[in-house]
Design an enzyme around this catalytic site. Structure first.
Site, PDB file in Angstrom:
ATOM      1  N   GLU A   1       0.819  -1.212   0.000  1.00 34.75           N
ATOM      2  CA  GLU A   1       0.000   0.000   0.000  1.00 34.75           C
ATOM      3  C   GLU A   1       0.856   1.266   0.000  1.00 34.75           C
ATOM      4  OE1 GLU A   1      -0.322  -2.622   1.932  1.00 34.75           O
ATOM      5  OE2 GLU A   1      -2.415  -3.241   2.081  1.00 34.75           O
TER       6      GLU A   1
ATOM      7  N   LYS B   1      24.154  -1.299  -0.686  1.00 33.00           N
ATOM      8  CA  LYS B   1      23.500  -2.383   0.056  1.00 33.00           C
ATOM      9  C   LYS B   1      23.736  -2.262   1.556  1.00 33.00           C
ATOM     10  CE  LYS B   1      22.458  -4.506  -3.757  1.00 33.00           C
ATOM     11  NZ  LYS B   1      21.830  -5.635  -4.392  1.00 33.00           N
TER      12      LYS B   1
ATOM     13  N   GLY C   1      20.633  -4.842 -20.733  1.00 32.29           N
ATOM     14  CA  GLY C   1      19.704  -5.958 -20.907  1.00 32.29           C
ATOM     15  C   GLY C   1      18.255  -5.542 -20.960  1.00 32.29           C
ATOM     16  N   SER C   2      17.763  -4.938 -19.877  1.00 36.41           N
ATOM     17  CA  SER C   2      16.337  -4.635 -19.862  1.00 36.41           C
ATOM     18  C   SER C   2      16.067  -3.277 -20.510  1.00 36.41           C
ATOM     19  CB  SER C   2      15.808  -4.646 -18.429  1.00 36.41           C
ATOM     20  OG  SER C   2      16.500  -3.716 -17.645  1.00 36.41           O
TER      21      SER C   2
ATOM     22  N   ASP D   1      24.697 -12.078 -15.681  1.00 41.92           N
ATOM     23  CA  ASP D   1      24.726 -10.978 -14.704  1.00 41.92           C
ATOM     24  C   ASP D   1      25.075 -11.471 -13.305  1.00 41.92           C
ATOM     25  OD1 ASP D   1      23.908  -8.977 -16.511  1.00 41.92           O
ATOM     26  OD2 ASP D   1      21.799  -9.534 -16.278  1.00 41.92           O
TER      27      ASP D   1
ATOM     28  N   HIS E   1      19.758   5.339 -12.624  1.00 39.43           N
ATOM     29  CA  HIS E   1      18.855   5.420 -11.469  1.00 39.43           C
ATOM     30  C   HIS E   1      18.217   6.785 -11.332  1.00 39.43           C
ATOM     31  CE1 HIS E   1      21.769   2.187 -10.674  1.00 39.43           C
ATOM     32  NE2 HIS E   1      20.667   1.532 -10.406  1.00 39.43           N
TER      33      HIS E   1
HETATM   34  N1  GLN Z   1      20.282  -7.587 -17.233  1.00 37.92           N
HETATM   35  C1  GLN Z   1      19.665  -6.950 -16.124  1.00 37.92           C
HETATM   36  C2  GLN Z   1      18.918  -5.719 -16.591  1.00 37.92           C
HETATM   37  O1  GLN Z   1      19.338  -5.105 -17.525  1.00 37.92           O
HETATM   38  C3  GLN Z   1      20.695  -6.538 -15.081  1.00 37.92           C
HETATM   39  C4  GLN Z   1      20.040  -5.858 -13.930  1.00 37.92           C
HETATM   40  C5  GLN Z   1      20.944  -5.589 -12.742  1.00 37.92           C
HETATM   41  O2  GLN Z   1      22.109  -5.398 -12.837  1.00 37.92           O
HETATM   42  N2  GLN Z   1      20.433  -5.556 -11.562  1.00 37.92           N
HETATM   43  O3  GLN Z   1      17.920  -5.337 -16.005  1.00 37.92           O
END
Ligand code: GLN
Ligand code: ZN
Length: 767
Positions: free
Chosen positions: A36, A129, A448-449, A615, A710
């Site tokens: 939520e 992290k 990648g994405s 990855d 980001h």
């Molecule tokens: N191949 C993934 C992407 O492009 C790698 C993501 C990541 O490093 N957390 O989303």
């Protein structure tokens, strides 16, 4: 640090005057059982609700949670672990330590979110992290112009809210040592500011006591990391000062994720009233007999694992509590750390298989375990006979389940020869790959994405609810892939990707297809800000039923002559972002996963894929907190990556991607992975990582991220060019790759297109 016996005597008096508690947890999840808070926060960002509505939603969540915990029987409840984004950022606000660049944003909430996420004009704080978890905190910046000042509104408001509800509230704050050690300062001198902070914390303690707090929990997880003798002295002096005199609540110093070792005596040989210790990460309670200062303390025993999902071995917990009762003045039962790291409740899971369910405990079930154990502590173990028997039976059933022992997998692992972990020398591979791939210098690529569009999310939801069939779903994903390939062709990128539209998450996607993993429906855990993940549960031996990615990648490759990268997740990351088995060493599980990924690389190669990226963004994250434990970890993690990637021919180019970290500690291991090309998040640490790589003798291909995905900011051609030129000071042109610093799935298409266009233009101009 000898114990002054007179002060110990006084302490006994103080402690017995404190209201003792026996059942608690160290912290609470906050995104809401159905996420939520995520939805409300994102609505606020989008401008569809106002701040008032966001605050109301948050308050509602806190109240419901408090009421539930009270009803469940906890006699001390942590408050203040709620956060709109992150607890370290909250601590920076508490201490007046937000960076000057957000200072003139007038609205406090917008200022807060600007520090967290950046704006068009303001860089956010770095994110990294939290210890060895998959939770990310924002890294406070301490500079010469940071003037600390106390802003205790949030802890005080949340305390008051809890008190009004009649909850036995225990405010929680991050401690000064942990705050400063995790902060970033230009000259690394943040700890010199400790005395200023101690003064503010004293004032905070006074304010909390006035507002009715009987206990305060000060989190110092930094105590479970390696500290120097000088730092240990600082711990001792800080807590001596914080705990001296009255006018404050009783102090519980909380440690978790490991054992404080020598730091335990440093912090406990003061007037603090309690210490929380994590007994789920290998701490032997009998070792505490040598810490005499505990004889006048409350020990809050973290016997219920706060960061994994297994049902507690109650017999073991009872015996730990028994041992502790002999060394400590009082003992309370607790989770080992905040429940932030586990899903809310098993009752939200309708589809888990019944056996598996009986082996598990999520947040609510852990609270129930704490209560049972506390009852046993108060009234003797006989009083909880039934619960002990049930836990024992579940554990026995789990141990003997055939899914935990697949003889075929076990035989395969046992038969592995050293060749399975090796490829030909790098130079040899480089030549073969150069001829085969014919790439320009400074090849451009992405990680990648591509943006997860609403069409993708709609298709996924429609498939889940059965509104569309598999064929329709595949058709829609293919359309996305075709779009993404066309976009990359148009932008002029050199090495393409399929864009990962079919993947909800880079770990979950594989776990869903591997035997030995189970998925949850509502098992959301906060990763950072409003981002939540549903970590799969690794419960058994791992096997691959059939190819997992080949059809998608093959389809993408059929649309272009340029090489399309196969895209896989490595064994370490799959484990790091899952709840893992606790019945065998992690390295053992990693080899099983590696074999499954290896089979996939071989299948990709067979269909004609020339580049495969595996990855490992979590490589650094699982690094043990203590230096003594690191070599063994680095050995098995590197070996499992090599096992996963050494099954292909030398002409197949292996890429890997690493992100979100300070790589200094693992730099040699990055070379050890022996990937032909490594892309790395470096935009925020300004290429420092390249120098480190050079120093470690790394001479393979490398793509230091040239811009930060980001943030919503679109980098200009000049910026990317400057970034590349900087990189070229450290790396020869033949080895340098050009790419963003991470996947693009969290960005919108309108941000991604111009950013990549500028990146490609910058590469061309530098060429
Ligand atoms: N191949 C993934 C992407 O492009 C790698 C993501 C990541 O490093 N957390 O989303
Ligand atoms: Zn990344």
């Amino acid at each position: 640090m000898a114990v002054a016996s007179s002060s110990a005597m006084e302490n006994i008096v103080t402690v017995s005057q404190q209201k003792q508690f026996t059942a608690t947890v160290l912290g609470l999840p906050r995104v809401g059982p159905r996420r939520e808070l995520k939805r409300a926060t994102e609505a606020y960002w989008a401008g569809t609700i106002d701040a008032q509505a966001l605050h109301t939603a948050a308050r509602e969540l806190r109240r419901t949670q408090l009421a539930e915990l009270r009803a469940a029987g906890l006699d001390s409840i942590p408050v203040g672990t709620f956060s709109y984004y992150d607890q370290m950022l909250d601590t920076a606000v508490l201490l007046g330590a937000l960076p000057p660049r957000v200072a003139d944003i007038a609205d406090p909430l917008d200022r807060y979110f600007a520090a967290a996420r950046g704006t068009e004009t303001v860089e956010p704080l770095e994110m990294t992290k939290w210890f060895d978890t998959n939770y990310h905190y924002l890294v406070p910046e301490i500079g010469p112009d940071t003037t600390f000042s106390l802003h205790p509104e949030k802890p005080l408001d949340e305390l008051q809210e809890a008190v009004e509800l009649g909850a036995p509230a225990r405010p929680v704050v991050i401690g000064p040592l942990t705050f400063l050690k995790l902060a970033k300062s230009a000259d690394g001198s943040a700890l010199t500011r400790l005395p200023e902070l101690v003064a503010l914390y004293r004032e905070l303690l006074r304010r909390l006591a006035n507002a009715g707090a009987e206990w305060v929990q000060i989190d110092e997880p930094i105590l479970v990391t390696d500290l120097t003798a000088a730092e240990m002295d600082l711990v001792h002096s800080a807590y001596t000062e914080l705990s001296a005199g009255g006018d404050r609540p009783a102090i519980l110093v909380a440690t978790y994720f490991g054992h404080p070792d020598a730091a335990l005596a440093a912090v406990a040989d003061t007037e603090i009233e309690g210490i929380a210790l994590d007994f789920t990460s290998g701490t032997d309670p009998s070792a505490l007999a040598h810490v005499p200062v505990l004889a006048n303390k409350l020990v809050v025993a973290g016997v219920v694992d706060g960061r994994n999902v297994w049902r507690t071995d109650l017999d073991l917990a009872v015996s730990t509590l028994g041992e502790l009762s002999r060394v400590a003045a009082h003992v309370a039962v607790s989770s080992s750390c905040s429940l932030l790291h586990v899903p809310y409740t098993l009752t939200a899971e309708a589809r888990l298989d019944e056996q598996l369910r009986s082996w598990l405990a999520f947040g609510a079930e852990k609270v129930a375990e704490v209560n049972v154990l506390a009852r046993g502590l108060r009234a003797g173990p006989e009083s909880i006979d039934t619960a002990l028997a049930a836990a024992r039976a579940a554990l026995a059933a789990r141990r003997s389940d055939p899914r935990l022992h697949d003889p075929q997998v076990r035989a395969k692992v046992a038969a592995l020869k050293p060749e399975a972990f090796r490829r030909a020398p790098a130079e040899q591979r480089r030549e073969l790959q150069r001829e085969r791939l014919q790439l320009p210098t400074l090849p451009t690529t992405t990680i990648g994405s591509y943006p997860q569009t609403s069409a993708i999310r709609l298709a996924r939801a429609a498939r889940r609810t059965g509104q569309i069939d598999e064929a329709e779903y595949i058709a829609r994903m293919r359309a996305e892939i075709a779009n993404t390939v066309a976009l990359q062709e148009e932008l002029g990128l050199d090495v393409l990707v399929h864009g990962e539209p079919e993947r909800n998450d880079m770990v979950q996607y594989f776990a869903e297809q591997l035997e030995g993993f189970a998925a949850t429906e509502q098992g959301w855990v906060q990763s950072y800000g409003t981002r939540c993940v549903r970590p799969p549960i690794l419960f058994g031996d791992v096997t691959r039923r059939q190819p997992m990615t080949v059809e998608w990648i093959d389809y993408a490759q059929s649309l272009t002559d340029k090489p399309v990268k196969g895209m896989l997740t490595g064994p370490v990351t799959i484990l790091a972002w899952s709840f893992v088995r606790d019945d065998q060493p992690l390295g053992e599980s990693a080899r099983q996963v590696a074999l499954a990924i290896r089979d996939e690389t071989v299948d990709l190669q067979s269909t004609g894929i020339r580049i495969i990226q595996v990855d490992e963004p979590a490589l650094r994250e699982l690094l043990p907190l203590r230096a003594v434990d690191r070599p063994a970890y680095l050995d098995w993690s590197v070996q499992s990556f090599r096992l996963a990637t050494s099954g292909v021919s030398d002409a197949t180019q292996i890429h890997t991607h690493l992100c979100y970290s300070e790589f200094g500690d693992v730099i040699d291991s990055i070379a050890g992975l022996d990937a032909d090309v490594t892309s790395i998040e470096a935009a925020r640490s300004h290429m420092e990582v390249l120098d480190d790589l050079n120093a470690a003798g790394f001479d393979l291909g490398v793509g230091p991220g040239v811009y930060d995905i980001h943030s919503p900011r679109v980098p200009s051609v000049e910026e990317v060019t400057a970034s590349l030129r900087e990189a070229l000071k450290a790396v020869s042109a033949e080895r340098l790759w050009v790419n963003p610093d991470c996947g693009l799935k969290t960005r919108s298409r309108t941000e991604v297109e111009p950013a990549l266009r500028n990146m490609v233009a910058a590469a061309a101009s530098v060429r």
